[in-house]
Write an enzyme that holds these catalytic residues in place. Structure first.
Site, short mmCIF file in Angstrom:
data_model
loop_
_atom_site.label_atom_id
_atom_site.label_comp_id
_atom_site.label_asym_id
_atom_site.label_seq_id
_atom_site.Cartn_x
_atom_site.Cartn_y
_atom_site.Cartn_z
N GLN B 238 2.27 10.66 18.83
CA GLN B 238 1.97 10.73 17.49
C GLN B 238 0.37 11.03 17.52
OE1 GLN B 238 4.80 6.98 16.74
NE2 GLN B 238 3.24 7.17 14.96
N ARG B 385 6.24 1.38 11.79
CA ARG B 385 6.21 1.67 10.25
C ARG B 385 5.15 0.67 9.23
NH1 ARG B 385 10.58 5.20 7.79
NH2 ARG B 385 9.73 5.92 5.87
N CYS B 386 4.04 0.43 9.76
CA CYS B 386 3.20 -0.16 8.78
C CYS B 386 1.86 0.12 9.26
CB CYS B 386 3.42 -1.56 9.08
SG CYS B 386 2.55 -2.53 10.46
N GLU B 761 4.97 3.76 4.72
CA GLU B 761 5.16 2.55 5.44
C GLU B 761 5.32 1.43 4.25
OE1 GLU B 761 1.75 2.94 7.84
OE2 GLU B 761 2.89 3.84 9.49
#
Ligand code: FES
Ligand code: FES
Lengths: 163, 807
Positions: B238, B385-386, B761
């Site tokens: 990522q 996802r945050c 997110e």
């Protein structure tokens, strides 16, 4: 163990090959046949990323030895578009309805939808949800996948009616 | 002959497919035909395969490792252990959190499935055979996997490698299993507020250990070209540039001789931010063998060794007036980081941005204390996802507000509205030190309550409760509300860095002579559709249709340096860099247009895709014409060509927010919880591509459903990890996933060049508390204050049983 001879039709082409008998079909397709569209997402036959069509059935190709597919007729995601290169109605519907994000589940999902719409050309939303429940997606929340399959079903029925 | 009239302004705007257009994705043609290129699709001549021997124990000493039988397997080339890595000083690697992590276990193992040896073979079957044949002799040691016992006086020592290092990366360690205490806010003042409060609530709230579980696991292919000394590393990264820098620092290969490429990535959700032992071992194996080496983890390895998320044991206390005005918030977290502190947070923030915990509320005083501890569990602590620990913070405050509402016997929506930060208070300075950029919470909540007809839902619930008590139904209806504020877009270089690398991001745009373009960014898409949306930003800025713009990311040899994609930072940071690079191009284009039109620059104005003379739009030069001129005319005082690069250091974070409502029906006899309705209103500022935003919201909400309703990575007392395959780890199928209703308001970010805030997110941050609040609400009238997640059927049934509701 010595290799076995296998013979099958993949995306309309007859192939003959030698393979270690314990080779999983998914590895045979991806590594020997260079058909990397179907993916591997789990070890437990849960995710459906490896779905291919064998003799008219959706099959998780990580759960099948290559020898078990001997003599069969296989369609993978690479064989779904029309021979002239245009997208199949399901592929087009996924694009139009944002039915994919990272794309990792997509080949399995479309291959499953391809069979589902032959089993049941006009499924309800619930039937689609049950029909694809062997295929997991982590990105889309399925809403647009369901929408895509609905749209493809309409498109294919229209086409059929016209023919 | 028909003279075609020139396209209207509207037609020109439409042709651009710029900001606000639901442009179809350019990625999809490849992905729908199976021609994506993910890491496991890479095949190089002579490529070898790596596979790990892993620990069966949660805590054990390694007495010996016997490789002989494994090396005898035909096709096996090498078996690496810590002993082989030691001379290279690679048996430990730095983590993003200032700790070190064993690449291959050094004398002892600290969690089940820890990497012990790395087998390299000609094919993956031979490697798997050999893994079974590596004989490791272990001596079991006592296991700790209850964070609450990690700091006991007699707790066994886990990290022998740092046992004398009582000064950690984030200050003093008070126990051999302690990592840090991190504090923010006014402790004394907050305690005083609690003591003086008319009303006080306290609750212990756990956010269980979960895993991002993208459908594609982590993997890489390392290829060391011994002739030119260049290492190429393809992988599920990522943050490819950060990987290159880290790889250079730890291998001593000069950074210009390392090329890191992120090919297509099958979802990341935070799992693919960190640096894992598999990457290091593949690189070493490629250096040793001179051949390319591929390593791709399987699902069980993924769930048990690369990254986990949450595992936060939180205590919240709220002080309030009797009529519901919050006067203080006190929080403490016991953070279980597993065996190594491998959290992926900006370096100065060992608990990420947890201090966004005051949420959407105007709370005058607050305190946060976070104690990080080691246990015999897998390392990680990623932002699933945050944005860095924001999900945990949002869950705590949104649950606590409901707890307070119950205590005050007040409606949870009303209580939220009463404490909202008001529109005119922005930019708002929070008690824990953040400056919220913009918000209009009242409008969003108002729109949401109307959309779901909140009063009608409560009326229906009242009827349901009466019917339940009369024995007419066995279902209880629960209504959950959450109003979250996120903090994303890390971040300003002055306080955000990862291993010293400032968290700016970048974009380079090059216009070709014929008026098409290529843009390269320091980020990397994992399904978010960057190739589609970033081209839209460029299109709007420079007036070239999005379809004529190629977008490239993920190759460190060509892309400008950037910190990558996670924490919803791509749009706030790289999106801003894209707009700024576009503006640089436009500035030069304006000079060229002035020369071509023989006017002063100041006499020109920009209009969609061209510069025109003010008051005389007929006299204009389109960007296409300008691009050509830049390459074929000698313009006095100007260099030829048309390109620009921007490195954008954001002045602040962005603060997206949203109002979510969820309605569930709980069958008290089975615990089966049916999500009847899920409404999500998001405000992410300017909306670049509404179709993609909606898709992101659907996906994020489904991950929230997974977490709230079933996901958990737990361990038994002797260190076995439970729920480590898709048999047990809950990923909802299309059948359990509800149909979502999405909605929005638009409150642009005042400091972002196009006003965008980021959205990927938010649905996870807001979705989890909305669901959990709904389940808790279903039992509220029966006396339930709080029950822990995940709300799977078994636990929900147990709650019903505890309350005496089962048959
Ligand atoms: S790879 Fe998951 S079902 Fe085949
Ligand atoms: S699109 Fe990523 S898993 Fe389905």
């Amino acid at each position: 163990m010595s290799d076995i001879d296998v013979k099958m039709t993949i995306n309309g082409q007859e192939i003959e090959a030698k393979a270690d008998p314990r080779t999983l079909l998914i590895h045979f397709l991806r590594e020997d046949q260079n058909l990397t569209g179907a993916h591997i997402g789990c070890d437990t036959s849960h995710c459906g990323a490896c779905t291919v069509d064998i003799d008219g059935k959706s099959v998780k190709s990580c759960t099948v030895f290559v020898g078990q597919a001997n003599g069969s007729d296989i369609t993978t995601i690479e064989g779904i578009a029309h021979p002239d290169g245009t997208l199949h109605a399901i592929q087009e519907a996924f694009r139009q309805n944002h039915g994919l994000q990272c794309g990792f589940c997509t080949p399995g999902m479309i291959t499953r939808a391809y069979r589902l719409l032959q089993e049941n050309p006009t499924p309800t939303e619930t039937e689609i949800r049950y029909g694809i429940s062997g295929n997991l997606c982590r990105c889309t929340g399925y809403q647009n996948i369901v929408k895509s399959i609905m749209a493809a079903s309409r498109e294919l029925s229209l086409k059929e009616a016209a023919e | 002959m028909n003279v075609q009239s020139p396209p209207s302004r509207e037609e020109r705007i439409k042709k651009l497919q710029g900001l606000g257009s639901s442009r179809k994705r350019v990625e999809d043609a490849r992905f729908t035909q199976g021609t994506g290129n993910y890491v496991d699709d890479i095949k190089l001549p002579g490529m070898l395969f790596g596979d790990f021997v892993r620990s069966p124990y949660g805590h054990a000493r390694i007495k010996s490792i016997d490789k002989e039988a494994a090396l005898a397997v035909p096709g096996v080339i090498a078996v690496l252990t810590a002993e082989d890595l030691k001379p290279l000083n690679l048996h430990y690697m730095p983590t993003l959190a200032g700790d070190v992590q064993a690449v291959l276990a050094d004398e002892k193992v600290l969690f089940q499935n820890q990497e012990v040896a790395f087998v390299v073979a000609q094919d993956r079957y031979a490697a798997a055979d050999a893994v079974e044949l590596v004989e490791v002799d272990y001596e079991e040691l006592p296991v700790i996997n209850d964070a609450f016992k990690a700091l006991d006086d007699d707790a066994p020592l886990l990290r022998e490698d740092i046992k004398d290092k009582m000064e950690g990366a984030h200050g003093p360690r008070k126990h051999h299993n302690h990592i840090f205490l991190w504090e923010e806010g006014d402790k004394e003042g907050t305690e005083q507020a609690l003591n003086n409060a008319e009303v006080m609530v306290e609750e212990k709230i756990t956010y269980q250990r979960v895993h991002p579980c993208p459908l594609e696991t982590c993997g890489c292919v390392a290829s060391m070209d011994k002739i030119n000394g260049k290492l190429t590393l393809w992988g599920t990264f990522q943050a490819p540039h950060a990987v290159r820098t880290v790889a250079s620092l730890i291998t001593n290969i000069p950074e210009h001789n390392i090329r890191v490429v992120s090919p297509d990535i099958g979802g990341g959700f935070g799992n693919k931010v960190g640096v894992y032992p598999g990457y290091i071992c593949s690189v070493v194996a490629s250096i040793v063998t001179g051949k390319p080496v591929k390593w791709v983890e399987d699902r069980i390895e993924n769930l048990t060794s690369t990254a986990f998320a949450r595992d936060y044991h939180m205590t919240g206390k709220i002080a309030a007036t009797a009529d519901g005005k919050i006067t203080g918030l006190w929080t403490h977290v016991l953070a279980d980081h597993g065996a190594f502190d491998a959290c992926a947070d900006p370096t100065k923030f060992p608990a990420g941005f947890f201090h966004i915990v005051t949420g959407s509320y105007d709370i005058p005083i607050a305190y946060v204390g976070v104690d990080g501890v080691y246990t015999n569990k897998a390392p990680g602590g990623v932002a699933y996802r945050c944005s860095f620990r924001v999900t945990e913070a949002a869950y705590l405050i949104e649950r606590m507000i409901d707890v307070l509402a119950r205590k005050l016997d007040m409606d949870p929506v009303e209580l939220r509205i009463k404490n909202f930060i008001k529109k005119e208070q922005f930019p708002y300075q929070s008690a824990l030190g953040w400056e919220y950029d913009s918000g209009d919470y009242h409008t969003a909540m108002d729109q949401a309550t109307k959309a779901v007809d909140y009063p009608a839902l409560r009326a229906e619930q009242a009827e349901n409760r009466v019917a339940f008590d009369r024995g007419e139904t066995r279902n209880l209806m629960g209504i959950g509300v959450a109003f979250f504020t996120e903090i994303v877009g890390a971040g300003p270089v002055k306080n955000c860095d990862i291993l010293g690398l400032g968290m700016f991001d970048s974009c380079e745009i090059r216009i070709h002579p014929t008026g098409s373009a290529i843009a390269r960014l320091g980020t990397i898409s994992q399904g978010q559709g960057h190739a589609t949306t970033f081209a839209q930003i460029v299109a709007s800025e420079i007036g070239i249709p999005a379809e004529d713009i190629t977008l490239e990311e993920g190759d460190t040899d060509t892309a400008p340096y950037g910190l990558g994609t996670y924490g919803s930072r791509s749009t706030p940071v790289a999106g801003a860099a894209t707009a700024m690079a576009g503006r640089k191009i436009r500035a030069k284009a304006q000079m060229i247009a002035a020369y071509l039109l023989e006017v002063h620059e100041g006499d020109l104005e920009w209009d969609v895709d061209r510069f025109q003379i003010k008051g005389n739009p007929e006299a204009h030069k389109t960007m296409k014409e300008i691009a050509f001129a830049s390459y074929n005319q000698a313009i006095p005082g100007l260099e030829p060509g048309l390109e620009a690069v921007s490195y954008y250091d954001p002045p602040n974070m962005t603060y997206p927010f949203g109002a979510y409502f969820c309605v569930v029906d709980v069958d008290v006899d089975t615990g089966v919880t049916d999500i009847r309705k899920f409404y999500a209103l998001d405000d992410c500022g300017t909306r670049i591509n509404p179709m993609i935003i909606e898709g992101q919201v659907h996906g994020g909400l489904t991950e929230a459903v997974a977490i709230a309703m079933g996901q958990e990575i737990s361990y038994d007392e002797i260190g076995n990890v439970k729920g480590a395959s898709l048999m047990d780890f809950y990923l909802p199928t299309a059948v359990e996933t509800p149909t979502y209703e999405t909605d929005f308001t638009v409150t642009p970010s005042p400091h972002h060049p196009i006003g965008a805030k980021g959205v990927g997110e938010s649905p996870n941050v807001g979705g989890v508390p909305a669901l959990s609040n709904a389940v808790n609400d279903a039992f509220a009238h029966k006396g339930l204050v709080h029950t822990q997640m995940p709300h799977d059927h078994w636990r929900v049934w147990q709650t019903a049983q505890r309350l005496g509701l089962t048959g």
